[in-house]
Design a protein around this motif. Structure first.
Motif, short mmCIF file in Angstrom:
data_model
loop_
_atom_site.label_atom_id
_atom_site.label_comp_id
_atom_site.label_asym_id
_atom_site.label_seq_id
_atom_site.Cartn_x
_atom_site.Cartn_y
_atom_site.Cartn_z
N ARG A 42 -27.21 -47.62 11.20
CA ARG A 42 -27.82 -46.31 11.46
C ARG A 42 -29.16 -46.47 12.17
O ARG A 42 -29.99 -47.29 11.76
N GLY A 43 -29.36 -45.70 13.21
CA GLY A 43 -30.63 -45.77 13.91
C GLY A 43 -30.68 -46.92 14.88
O GLY A 43 -31.57 -47.02 15.70
N ASP A 103 -24.63 -48.43 1.31
CA ASP A 103 -25.75 -47.77 1.97
C ASP A 103 -26.59 -48.80 2.72
O ASP A 103 -27.07 -48.57 3.82
N LYS A 104 -26.75 -49.96 2.11
CA LYS A 104 -27.59 -50.99 2.70
C LYS A 104 -26.98 -51.55 3.99
O LYS A 104 -27.65 -51.70 5.01
N SER A 148 -27.25 -48.95 6.64
CA SER A 148 -28.59 -48.69 7.16
C SER A 148 -28.95 -49.66 8.28
O SER A 148 -29.81 -49.38 9.11
N ALA A 149 -28.24 -50.79 8.36
CA ALA A 149 -28.47 -51.71 9.47
C ALA A 149 -27.89 -51.16 10.77
O ALA A 149 -28.32 -51.53 11.86
N ASP A 184 -23.41 -37.38 0.33
CA ASP A 184 -23.72 -37.82 -1.03
C ASP A 184 -22.61 -38.70 -1.59
O ASP A 184 -21.48 -38.67 -1.12
N GLU A 185 -22.97 -39.44 -2.63
CA GLU A 185 -21.98 -40.38 -3.18
C GLU A 185 -20.79 -39.68 -3.84
O GLU A 185 -19.70 -40.22 -3.90
N MET A 192 -21.97 -40.88 10.10
CA MET A 192 -23.27 -41.51 9.85
C MET A 192 -23.36 -42.12 8.46
O MET A 192 -24.29 -42.85 8.16
N GLY A 193 -22.43 -41.75 7.59
CA GLY A 193 -22.51 -42.22 6.21
C GLY A 193 -23.66 -41.59 5.46
O GLY A 193 -24.28 -42.22 4.61
N LEU A 194 -23.95 -40.34 5.76
CA LEU A 194 -25.08 -39.68 5.12
C LEU A 194 -24.65 -38.66 4.08
O LEU A 194 -25.46 -37.87 3.62
#
Ligand SMILES: Nc1ncnc2c1ncn2[C@@H]1O[C@H](COP(=O)(O)OP(=O)(O)OP(=O)(O)O)[C@@H](O)[C@H]1O
Ligand code: SF4
Ligand code: SF4
Ligand SMILES: [Mg+2]
Lengths: 686, 313
Positions: free
Chosen positions: A88-89, A81-82, A85-86, A60-61, A56-58
């Motif tokens: 994810r979900g 992250d940006k 986020s497109a 921490d950095e 999910m790429g969730l």
């Protein structure tokens, strides 16, 4: 391989920590095609959740992730992250473990659902609202329109999990990752949620990654299974292969350690000795070697790769074990079981019929009501919670009585009433024939208390971290006034009894693992040589391989010391294994009560039937073919004073009854009927 | 609450202060009779029973909004009337600024946990939190004087709350700000750190909360998820806390006003204590209670705005 929706290659995740780098995931690869379900199993700490968060790429950095994750033709690792986020979900959705904390408390359900929609596409307010209502309806929330404005705290766990699933389904994802989606829920709710995920999958054609520690859930849902141990997959196979032709000692151990709700014969469970290794600076050896009963020297020199099992026709069965090819079906090696079956001492009292044994605990018409208060400043009583509505039972010497039921049904309250020796208005609690009403305070009460001790659910929370193990175990002894010298030898004796090394008695609880801590709790309970030990969910916080050891210990102690247990659990498989008699509790009252085999073989009350059918059985053939009763709705509230059967709102039998019989269900409280001491149930029509 | 607290202070004040002491050591010494004669009309003589004194004091407030007079006969009402605004301006202004600054810093540092900005911010706050208000005020005075000298004109006034002879709407406002700015900075410096730490730790707790993860899993970026989901929840306890910082700021204002030569309630407080002015002291306590009540009210409003659950129930 090219048509895989998700392709994970050599995924590695490591966390920086004070004691060194923790290699949580150490190389995992798999492909997942659309519409299929991959089950990932393993004990806590084996890296299941980290794998899912990495996809999910969730994470921490500061977490190091390497390898490759290709989803729908795109490489996910390295995306910002940006960019993520497109996805994810949208294409990729996730359902989390704890529904109680996974929704934002200050936003309404509707707002949170609409946000999931509008963050990915432009929608008019009205369209978003309509779609959100539709989603809530899909996940089976009653009155979806009215529920949109509710806040999460107004919902039960099962309902919140439905909302989380609705959020996950919102944009018709191609992949749904479910991380222990039902662990925090009761079995009847678990059955509903698993069905719902299956429904979401069939409606969207999505692939699912089902992460769980429950082999039953895997057997029920997965097409392929990946068994993880110490951050690595150790066995990977299609589900039937895995369950019927298990080739890796750890998987064999995991399956052998599970008590079966569908098996009557009482074989001892097969625990896997030891604990999983710490994931810091692992040596180049099989990580399971220290716990593996068939380890050979070669196991310690190199970590085995995940390779195809030789004699495998399908070609998809892989293990990371150098002796896999020697293992045959049924977990045998050279004709002997991989894990030696421990023998449990025969009980001294096994031959004595129940009626001839003395009663150690008798409870007559136990009741407890809590006042229901409202208002922050000036509290006023607005009603009553009927936590226990008059229950009666007795426990004989050397007998285990189990109370099962969903959360909030009043199990813990029952135990606390008994432990506190609460005098009853219209009932009684008798310990070894002495009524608690007759002993108030002073010496007599202390003597009575020696006979009953408790073991708590949470092995971490129940022990004072600042006390040494010796002090903890000796605490009840001191309470009854034993001299120091006497208590020291007793502590050693007790530690030995529960399988702990007595030389460790000056250590603190933090130096022990979960299973060992639970043993400490048991040793403490045994210190005063009680006649009856009360166990509140003693193994539910433990991993199966550890749990099996504790259950065996309890069995052994009962046989050795002639103890009686009063056992509370929601896991019916454990109950079937350990109990002699069972009471099924619903909203503060027993709905069925009898000997364990009677209840499990011939459940009579509709609730018991539903409860039993909701438990996933760790065998894909049995699990996928059996008939199932899925209850609708949630546990009703203990606040309502019902004039009829408290189960009527969810009862599957009620629904098919003719109206005149339904009227009886609603108008008349069904009493427990049936042969005393054998099998009684509280349903008018059973 | 305010009424109870004020009355309590009245009795406490009588326990600690004795107007009679004002006349001890006078030359020529005053006779007992003369002292009583001076004090009795001012309702400050202990020859009258305490309850009777209290009643005439309390009834005067209830019926005539008359807060009594000082031992030398000055009306407390007159004193408080103009000082009140001076102090309210300072205390409320400083509280609001300190809160806003604390929250902003808390959010900023929390989203950069353990990075250099966070460490600097934390270290600074630890230092400022432990600075004595007197030291802070004097330091600022010195800096301001230095600055004034540098630019050659008085930008910051280091004493007083306003200049005489300023007319016109804008000139008055500018003048007020020129006076206000230094003591406000002094109060903010010592006051913001508490809010900073609270906001930072609350936000950090919330950033790692499951529901922020859910929000990100929905497709919000990390920054969006924090701003929308974590911040809101973490602001609620902060808002509640602000109400309780007002008394602290007020205590700080007592010293600040003396240092900056403000004729506010703080300085008045010191004077009344020194002069055994019971009625003045009690009026100040009442003022403090009112400020706290205002703070609590503001906090309540903020909580209602932030937390829709409160509105529902
Ligand atoms: N102190 C209390 N005040 C009011 N109600 C209470 C209190 N303690 C328990 N209850 C209520 O009594 C009922 C029974 O609670 P209890 O804790 O015994 O359930 P349980 O079966 O042990 O649940 P779990 O499996 O979650 O531990 C519930 O409805 C609960 O909300
Ligand atoms: S490689 Fe060796 S130690 Fe590891 S599981 Fe196989 S037999 Fe056991
Ligand atoms: S009494 Fe009626 S409602 Fe209750 S369990 Fe039996 S059939 Fe169902
Ligand atoms: Mg409980």
């Amino acid at each position: 391989m090219t048509n895989a929706l998700l392709s994970v290659r050599d995924l590695k995740v490591s966390f920086p920590s004070e004691t060194g780098t923790v290699d949580a995931v150490r190389g995992i690869s798999f492909d997942l095609e659309a519409g299929r379900t991959l089950g990932i199993v393993g004990e806590s700490g084996s890296g299941k959740s980290v794998t899912s968060l990495a996809i999910m790429g969730l994470l921490d950095e500061n977490v190091r992730v390497s390898g490759s994750i290709t989803f729908d033709g795109q490489e996910l690792l390295g995306k910002s992250d940006k960019q993520l986020s497109a996805i994810r979900g949208n294409g990729l959705a996730m359902i989390f473990q704890d529904p109680l904390s996974s929704l934002t408390p200050v936003f309404s359900i509707g707002d949170q659902l609409i946000e999931a929609l509008t963050v990915h596409r432009k929608l008019s307010k009205r369209a978003a609202w309509a779609r959100a209502v539709e989603l809530l309806e899909t996940v089976g929330l009653p009155n979806p329109e009215g529920r949109m404005k509710s806040f999460p705290h107004e919902f039960s766990g099962g309902m919140r999990q439905r909302v989380v699933i609705a959020i996950a389904m919102a944009n018709k994802p191609k992949l749904i990752i479910a991380d222990e989606p039902t662990t925090a829920l009761d079995v009847t709710i678990q059955a509903q949620i698993l069905d719902l995920i299956a429904k979401a999958q069939s409606e969207t054609g999505a692939a699912v990654i089902m992460i769980t520690h429950d082999m039953g859930v895997v057997a029920k849902t997965a097409d392929d299974v990946l068994v993880m141990y110490a951050g690595k997959p150790v066995e990977k196979a299609p589900v039937h292969e895995l369950f019927h032709r298990t080739r890796m000692p750890y998987s064999i151990g995991l399956l052998g350690a599970i008590p079966r709700v569908d098996k009557a014969e009482k074989q001892p469970l097969i625990p896997v000795k030891g604990n999983p290794p710490l994931l810091i600076n692992l040596p180049d050896a099989c990580p399971f070697a220290t716990r593996c009963p068939i380890a050979i020297d070669a196991c310690h020199t190199r970590e085995p790769d995940l390779v195809s099992v030789d004699n495998d026709e399908v070609g998809e069965h892989k293990t990371a074990c150098i002796r896999s090819h020697e293992i045959t079906d049924g977990g045998l090696i050279d004709g002997h079981p991989v894990f030696p079956v421990p023998d449990i001492p025969e009980r001294a009292l096994a031959g004595v019929p129940r009626e001839d044994r003395p009663v150690t605990l008798e409870v007559r018409n136990l009741t407890k009501t809590f006042p229901l208060m409202k208002g922050a400043f000036l509290k006023r009583k607005v009603g009553e919670v009927h936590a226990i509505r008059g229950i009666s039972f007795d426990i004989r010497e050397g007998e285990t009585m189990a109370i099962v039921g969903e959360s909030g049904c009043g199990k813990t309250t029952t135990l606390l009433q008994i432990m506190d020796l609460v005098e009853q208005v219209d009932g009684d609690i008798l310990l070894g024939g002495t009524s608690v009403a007759d002993v108030r305070g002073g010496h007599a009460e202390r003597t009575l208390r020696r006979d009953i001790q408790i073991v708590f659910q949470d092995p971490m929370g129940a022990l004072d971290p600042r006390m040494t193990v010796a002090d903890i175990i000796a605490e009840p002894l001191r309470a009854i006034g034993t001299k120091k010298a006497g208590s020291e030898t007793r502590v050693d004796e007790l530690m030995d009894l529960v399988g702990l090394d007595p030389t460790h008695s000056n250590r603190f609880p933090s130096a022990f693992s979960g299973g060992q801590r639970q043993r400490i709790g048991i040793a403490r309970a045994l210190a005063t040589s009680p006649k009856i030990v009360v166990l509140d969910e003693p193994v539910s916080a433990l991993d199966v391989s550890i749990q099996a050891g504790v259950i065996n210990l309890l069995d052994e102690l009962k046989a050795k010391l002639g103890l009686s247990y009063l056992f509370v659990a929601h896991d019916l498989s454990v109950v079937r294994h350990i109990a002699d008699r069972v009471a099924v509790m619903y909203l503060g009252a027993f709905v069925e009560h009898g000997s364990v085999d009677e209840i499990f073989e011939d459940p009579q009350h509709p609730y018991t039937q539903a409860l039993l059918s909701a438990i996933p059985i760790p065998d894909p053939d049995v699990e996928r073919t059996r008939e199932r009763i899925v209850l609708s709705g949630d546990l009703a509230s203990a606040t309502d004073q019902v004039g009829g059967c408290s189960f009527a709102s969810r009862c599957q039998l009620f629904k098919v009854l003719p109206p005149e019989k339904q009227a009886r269900c609603l108008g008349e409280v069904p009493p427990l009927t049936g042969p005393e001491n054998a099998h009684r149930n509280a349903c008018h029509f059973r | 609450m305010i009424v109870v607290a004020t009355n309590l202070t009245y009795f406490l004040a009588w326990g600690f202060l004795d107007p009679r002491n004002n006349y001890v050591g006078r030359r020529p010494p005053l006779s007992e009779e003369q002292v009583v004669q001076l004090l009795q009309p001012r309702n400050l003589s202990d020859t009258v029973p305490l309850l009777e004194r209290w009643w005439s004091w309390f009834s005067a407030i209830i019926f005539g909004w008359d807060w009594g007079v000082s031992p030398v006969g000055q009306s407390v009402n007159d004193q408080v009337a103009y000082r009140m605004w001076v102090s309210a301006e300072l205390v409320l202004g400083a509280t609001i600024l300190a809160t806003v600054l604390g929250i902003a810093l808390g959010v900023y540092t929390a989203s950069r946990q353990y990075k250099i900005a966070d460490r600097i911010g934390q270290a600074t706050s630890i230092v400022t939190m432990n600075i004595n208000i007197v030291v802070a005020a004097l330091g600022i005075v010195l800096l301001a004087i230095g600055f004034n000298n540098m630019v050659g004109t008085t930008v910051f006034f280091v004493t007083g709350s306003s200049s005489l002879g300023v007319t016109g709407f804008f000139p008055i406002i500018i003048d007020a700000l020129q006076h206000l700015i230094l003591p406000t900075i002094a109060l903010v410096i010592i006051g913001y750190a508490g809010t900073h730490f609270l906001q930072r730790s609350l936000l950090l707790d919330n950033i790692n909360a499951d529901y922020v993860r859910t929000a990100r899993a929905k497709g919000l970026t990390k920054a969006q998820a924090i701003r929308k989901h974590a911040l809101r929840t973490s602001l609620i306890p902060v808002a509640t806390q602000v109400a309780f910082t007002i008394p602290t700021v007020f205590m700080g204002a007592i010293l600040t006003e003396s240092i900056f030569g403000w004729n506010g309630m703080g300085r008045y407080f010191l004077e009344t204590i020194a002069k055994n002015d019971i009625h003045g002291t009690v009026a100040i306590a009442a003022f403090g209670a009112v400020l706290t009540a205002i703070g609590a009210l503001l906090a309540d409003i903020a909580v209602v705005v932030l937390d829709p659950r409160v509105r529902v129930s």
